[in-house]
Design an enzyme around this catalytic site. Structure first.
Site, PDB file in Angstrom:
ATOM      1  CB  VAL A  12       5.070  60.701  20.382  1.00 44.31           C
ATOM      2  CG1 VAL A  12       4.893  60.632  18.872  1.00 44.31           C
ATOM      3  CG2 VAL A  12       6.534  60.530  20.769  1.00 44.31           C
ATOM      4  CB  CYS A  13       1.019  62.027  18.357  1.00 47.63           C
ATOM      5  SG  CYS A  13      -0.458  62.206  17.333  1.00 47.63           S
ATOM      6  CB  SER A  14      -3.005  62.452  21.014  1.00 46.16           C
ATOM      7  OG  SER A  14      -2.875  61.062  20.801  1.00 46.16           O
TER       8      SER A  14
ATOM      9  CB  THR B 201      -0.729  67.795  20.384  1.00 48.70           C
ATOM     10  OG1 THR B 201      -1.230  66.444  20.344  1.00 48.70           O
ATOM     11  CG2 THR B 201      -1.843  68.753  19.991  1.00 48.70           C
TER      12      THR B 201
END
Length: 349
Positions: A131-133, A151
């Site tokens: 998730v995300c970074s 990302t």
């Protein structure tokens, strides 16, 4: 007296379980983890478990674990109780979820043992998710080499610089590549988790979860993270605001060349091309294509025009050119995009 062969009992093969087993979902925590990256996706699996159990079916068994266990402090300051990863050795893990952090660069510099664990554990899990970074940790473990990756939009350049072998998709909400899934920033982890629930449990359960959490189910990976005009504003390219508004009203024109745009911006073609790329991160030609793509997406979602009409209105000229652009940027054909995102039943084919 011995039994004759025909009277000997025959081996009965074990019956397969009537229902699949509970799926263990392992959320990996670490100091400065993004709280919503973790809790958003975790809440989706919790709601899906309720929905499945109401049907008499097994759901998910979420577990939050860290390298050493104990309390882990999130980036927002909330402390999470975690299990040590070593204590889970030997347990079957269906899905590994790696959240991100707003301080991912510092996290990455001190996470070599966690990266080593990820590299080993991903081979035995059915799928690995970031998730995300969190994509930085998967990339450091070598799990994203050569793969298309999503990302947070603000971290795309950093991710590409650190891991040049990745194919960064700067627009996607989430990306599915084999056994690896990656998502854009923060709440996009909810979209990704809903897609995983849909793949595991079906559309009805996923829709029930989306309703309970008051989120949209219809935001799969092909939908862009944000609009082109918003992106240009956040990058300090407001000097081209008037040009972008003019472009939005003139996308059907076939002469949107560098020379045409430079004249509109009252600059020389050479200087315009240089400054525009510097300010927006895109060449003028790429910007025109993406603006046309964005306009076509909106019309496919909201209008009843057929695909040929939309291609003409947005300056693609013909459906085939629009299809190529959709495939290149979103990984989906225009007609498939409309089926996913159309907001009513009256949309034409």
């Amino acid at each position: 007296m011995t039994n004759s062969p025909e009277l000997l009992p025959t081996a009965v093969p074990p019956r397969p379980p009537l229902h699949p087993p509970v799926r263990r979902v392992l959320f990996v925590a670490f100091d400065a983890v993004g709280l919503l990256d973790l809790s958003g996706a975790q809440t989706v699996f919790w709601a899906a478990t309720k929905a499945m159990e109401a049907r008499g079916l097994p759901g998910y068994a979420p577990c939050t674990a860290s390298l050493h266990g104990g309390l882990v402090r999130s980036a927002e300051g909330l402390e999470l109780h975690t299990t040590a990863l070593a204590d889970l050795a030997g347990l079957a893990v269906d899905t590994i979820v790696v959240p991100g952090s707003p301080h991912i660069s510092a996290v990455l510099d001190r996470s070599a043992p966690l990266v080593d664990w990820l590299r080993r554990a991903a081979g035995s899990a059915r799928r690995t998710v970031s998730v995300c970074s969190g994509a930085f940790l998967l990339a450091a473990a070598g799990l994203l080499d050569g793969k298309r990756t999503a990302t947070h939009w603000a971290m795309c350049d950093m991710l590409q610089q650190r891991f040049p072998a990745l194919q960064i998709d700067r627009d996607a909400i989430f990306v599915h590549e084999g056994a690896v899934w990656t998502s854009a920033g923060v709440t996009a982890g909810i979209d990704l988790a809903l897609a995983l629930v849909k793949a595991d449990c079906g559309h009805t359960v996923a829709m029930e979860v989306a309703r309970e959490l008051v989120v949209f189910l219809k935001r799969p990976g092909g939908q862009s993270q944000f609009s082109v005009l918003l992106e240009s504003q956040t990058q300090g390219a407001d000097s081209f605001d008037a040009l972008h508004l003019w472009l939005g009203e003139n996308l059907a024109r076939t002469d949107l060349t560098v020379e045409c745009l430079a004249e509109q911006a009252r600059m020389s073609p050479r200087n315009f091309a240089r400054v525009y790329k510097q300010k927006t991160g895109r060449t003028p030609a790429k910007a025109v294509e993406v603006l046309r793509l964005e306009a076509a997406r909106r019309l496919l979602e909201e209008s009843t025009d057929n695909v040929d009409q939309i291609a003409s209105r947005c300056g693609f000229g013909m459906e085939e050119r629009m299809r190529v652009s959709f495939q290149r940027h979103l990984g989906v054909a225009p007609r498939d995009y409309r089926r996913r995102f159309a907001r009513g039943d009256g949309a034409a084919a």
